[in-house]
Structures are given as C-alpha cells and as structure tokens.
Scaffold this active site. Sequence first.
Site, PDB file in Angstrom:
ATOM      1  N   SER A  83      -1.869 137.823  24.174  1.00 56.88           N
ATOM      2  CA  SER A  83      -0.464 137.471  23.928  1.00 56.88           C
ATOM      3  C   SER A  83       0.000 137.839  22.532  1.00 56.88           C
ATOM      4  CB  SER A  83      -0.263 135.972  24.155  1.00 56.88           C
ATOM      5  OG  SER A  83      -0.868 135.218  23.131  1.00 56.88           O
ATOM      6  N   THR A 200       2.269 133.647  22.794  1.00 54.67           N
ATOM      7  CA  THR A 200       2.641 133.755  21.376  1.00 54.67           C
ATOM      8  C   THR A 200       1.763 132.784  20.631  1.00 54.67           C
ATOM      9  OG1 THR A 200       4.972 134.188  21.891  1.00 54.67           O
ATOM     10  CG2 THR A 200       4.560 133.208  19.750  1.00 54.67           C
ATOM     11  N   THR A 218       3.609 137.492  18.015  1.00 46.85           N
ATOM     12  CA  THR A 218       3.520 137.699  19.465  1.00 46.85           C
ATOM     13  C   THR A 218       3.567 139.168  19.852  1.00 46.85           C
ATOM     14  OG1 THR A 218       4.546 136.994  21.563  1.00 46.85           O
ATOM     15  CG2 THR A 218       6.031 137.653  19.831  1.00 46.85           C
ATOM     16  N   ARG A 228      12.901 145.457  23.388  1.00 48.47           N
ATOM     17  CA  ARG A 228      13.275 144.043  23.541  1.00 48.47           C
ATOM     18  C   ARG A 228      12.665 143.223  22.391  1.00 48.47           C
ATOM     19  NH1 ARG A 228      10.187 138.994  24.163  1.00 48.47           N
ATOM     20  NH2 ARG A 228      11.537 137.536  25.230  1.00 48.47           N
ATOM     21  N   VAL A 229      13.485 142.392  21.799  1.00 42.22           N
ATOM     22  CA  VAL A 229      12.999 141.511  20.735  1.00 42.22           C
ATOM     23  C   VAL A 229      13.118 140.077  21.237  1.00 42.22           C
ATOM     24  CG1 VAL A 229      13.458 140.676  18.398  1.00 42.22           C
ATOM     25  CG2 VAL A 229      13.626 143.122  18.904  1.00 42.22           C
ATOM     26  N   ASP A 231      12.209 135.721  20.625  1.00 45.70           N
ATOM     27  CA  ASP A 231      12.613 134.717  19.628  1.00 45.70           C
ATOM     28  C   ASP A 231      11.691 134.676  18.415  1.00 45.70           C
ATOM     29  OD1 ASP A 231      10.554 133.816  21.309  1.00 45.70           O
ATOM     30  OD2 ASP A 231      11.040 131.716  20.990  1.00 45.70           O
ATOM     31  N   THR A 251       7.033 128.628  21.304  1.00 48.27           N
ATOM     32  CA  THR A 251       6.472 129.639  22.200  1.00 48.27           C
ATOM     33  C   THR A 251       7.163 129.465  23.552  1.00 48.27           C
ATOM     34  OG1 THR A 251       4.699 128.176  22.970  1.00 48.27           O
ATOM     35  CG2 THR A 251       4.173 129.581  21.100  1.00 48.27           C
ATOM     36  N   GLY A 254      11.747 133.479  25.163  1.00 47.60           N
ATOM     37  CA  GLY A 254      12.466 133.751  23.926  1.00 47.60           C
ATOM     38  C   GLY A 254      13.971 133.785  24.091  1.00 47.60           C
TER      39      GLY A 254
HETATM   40  N1  ASP Z   1       8.383 133.640  22.830  1.00 50.04           N
HETATM   41  C1  ASP Z   1       7.816 134.907  23.207  1.00 50.04           C
HETATM   42  C2  ASP Z   1       8.911 135.898  23.409  1.00 50.04           C
HETATM   43  O1  ASP Z   1       9.929 135.569  24.004  1.00 50.04           O
HETATM   44  C3  ASP Z   1       6.973 134.885  24.424  1.00 50.04           C
HETATM   45  C4  ASP Z   1       6.084 133.682  24.640  1.00 50.04           C
HETATM   46  O2  ASP Z   1       5.904 132.866  23.751  1.00 50.04           O
HETATM   47  O3  ASP Z   1       5.540 133.531  25.728  1.00 50.04           O
HETATM   48  O4  ASP Z   1       8.718 137.030  23.041  1.00 50.04           O
END
Ligand code: ASP
Length: 350
Positions: A83, A200, A218, A228-229, A231, A251, A254
């Site tokens: 991850s 993450t 992450t 793609r970005v 959070d 986590t 996002g």
């Molecule tokens: N928060 C992360 C994102 O949206 C993914 C995750 O934590 O599972 O990129």
Amino acid sequence: MKDKYSRRDFFKTGMGISLAAMLTGGKNLIRGEETAGRMRVVASGNGIRATEKAMELLREGKDPLDAVIAGVNIIENDPNDISVGYGGLPNEEGVVELDASVMHGPTHNGGAVASLRNIKNPSKVAKLVLERTDHALLVGKGALRFAKAHGFKEEKLLTDRSRKIWLRRKEMLSDRDFWYPPKSEELEPELQSYISTHGTINCIAINAKGDLAAVTTTSGFFYKIPGRVGDSPIIGAGLYVDNDVGAAGSTGRGEANILNCGSYQAVDFMRRGFSPEEACLRALERIAQKSKLLPRLLNKDGLPRFGLSFYAINKKGEYGGASLWSGRKFAVHDGKENKKKPLAYLYKRK
Ligand code: ASP
C-alpha cells in the site's frame, strides 16, 4: 447497520466534553505543563513497526517529524506492504505513483509530493519540500526532478508480486477486451484477495515538550487513473497539525476525505474540546452525512460503502482513532508499550 450503543455513548461523552470546553474555552487542552513527558506515537494498523521506531527516536530527543518519517520509511521500504512505497500497487498502466505529506507542529510548516514515480520514500521528499522550498506541494515530473536534484536515485518500484496483482486485475476487468484471465485453477488465491485493495500509512507523534508532527504516505488507490492524487498529500485532508491543539491523519477513501477536509475537521473538533477519539468520530460523521448526497457511494442500507479512518493525538498526549466501519485497529506506542488497539467506529459491520 448503525451500532446504536456505541453511538449513544459517543454523543453522551461528546456533549459532556463540549460543555466543559465551552466553559474553559478549550484552554485546558493547551497548557504546556500538562503535556510534559507524554511521548506518544500513533499510526494506522500497518504501522506497528513505525510507532516502535518513532518512539525510539523521540526517546533520543529527536524532532517528532524526523521520528515519524523514520518510522514510515520502514514500511515504504518493505515490499510486503503493497500500500506504500516500494512494492506499492500501481495505477491502471502498471506504474507506481506515490503521494505523501508531512507537517511539523512547532513551525506550522508542511510539504508534500504527489504522483511521484520511481522514488521509494516520498515522505523524505515531502520533508525536503518543507525544508528547501517556498512551496507546499510538488507533483509528477517536477517532484521527480526535485527529488533527483537532492540526490535521490530512481528505482523500479513495481515488484513481481505487485505486477502480478495488477495483471490479474487487468485480465479480469472485462470480457469485452483481448485480455483473458487465467483459468480458475491457475488463480493464486493470495493474489486475488488484493484485487480491490488499497492502503496508506499515517503516523503522528508528540514529544516530551508537547510538540507534534505527522506524516502520511501511500501508493494510493490500486488501478487509479494515472495522475490521480488522493488525500494523503493534501494538507488538511491526509493530515493536519496545529501545535496548540493536536494532530490528525487519515487512511481510506481519499476522495471522500478531500471533499470534507477531514483531518482539519478532526483537529478543529479537538480545538473545541472533544477528545481525539470523539473528534475523529465527528469528522467521520460529517463525511458520512455528505456522502449521502452521492448515491453511488452508498450501500443498500444507505450507508457509505467505503472505508475511512482517522487517527489523532491532542496537545495533552491523549490519543484516539475512529473508522467508519467496525473491526479496524490502529498502532499505538504510549511510551510504555507498543500495540494495536481497536478503533472506535460509526457503523457495525454485519
Ligand atoms: N487514502 C489513500 C488514497 O486515497 C488510500 C488508502 O488509504 O487506502 O490515496
């Protein structure tokens, strides 16, 4: 289904603390002398080695930001955690793109990188954005050039295992393309369970002086659209630190978090006097409410069909975390022991 019992308790304690906060203006949380000696580190459930390392460094008197970054570097470097960092799951083109942010309480400064390719420790690059630029966020090729200017070496981040998971997903995505999935007896069960995975690591620390810092790093959503970005590199969403109040990080999905500035909200609830756990629950509750406006995000019971968790520490060194759905844990080092603890939750999984 909603867990009524846990919700009732949540509101009960929440209201009590809210009243106390109104009476004291929340000042009881920010008296420096109350924090002395309270070293704490929390992280998402995959961060038990990070909390151990970060506490070791806090004990040596290291800055809390250096401590949490050294902690998450262990996970970024581990190919078995798919991850984050090296071995992280790639985008739909099979390319690993990493996001990370850091925030340092004493200077109220932050740095972040997004869609960074070929560099396995985006958290270190995010710290350099904080220290060596006047910017807060670098993305894509610019972020890579910046990292290389600082001596980072480009490396292949896609491991064989992650490549196989990516290939399986590509092959299984549609029966209207030219990719055939393997026959069922050839499917590796271990790989199949990762087909819709994401993850993450967030890590937050408070040192003996009561200074806070946080990092979130992450590889983002598996099979995301290139560029793609999530959070994680967005300050206010993936993490937020106010050295007078507390710090929070996240986590999970996002997009839901970005649209609600979740970590900022969690810190703001702590500012109003809520405990870290209650602050995380309230931030999640707002996100769950707003998600109801997007029916595609809801399950058949009308509840969010995604996961999201927050972790937090306040200025007193109190810590807590919460998840939308039951059954999740977070890593906590309370200065004495390092262990995983259950997260509070809004909804009980059936
Ligand atoms: N928060 C992360 C994102 O949206 C993914 C995750 O934590 O599972 O990129």
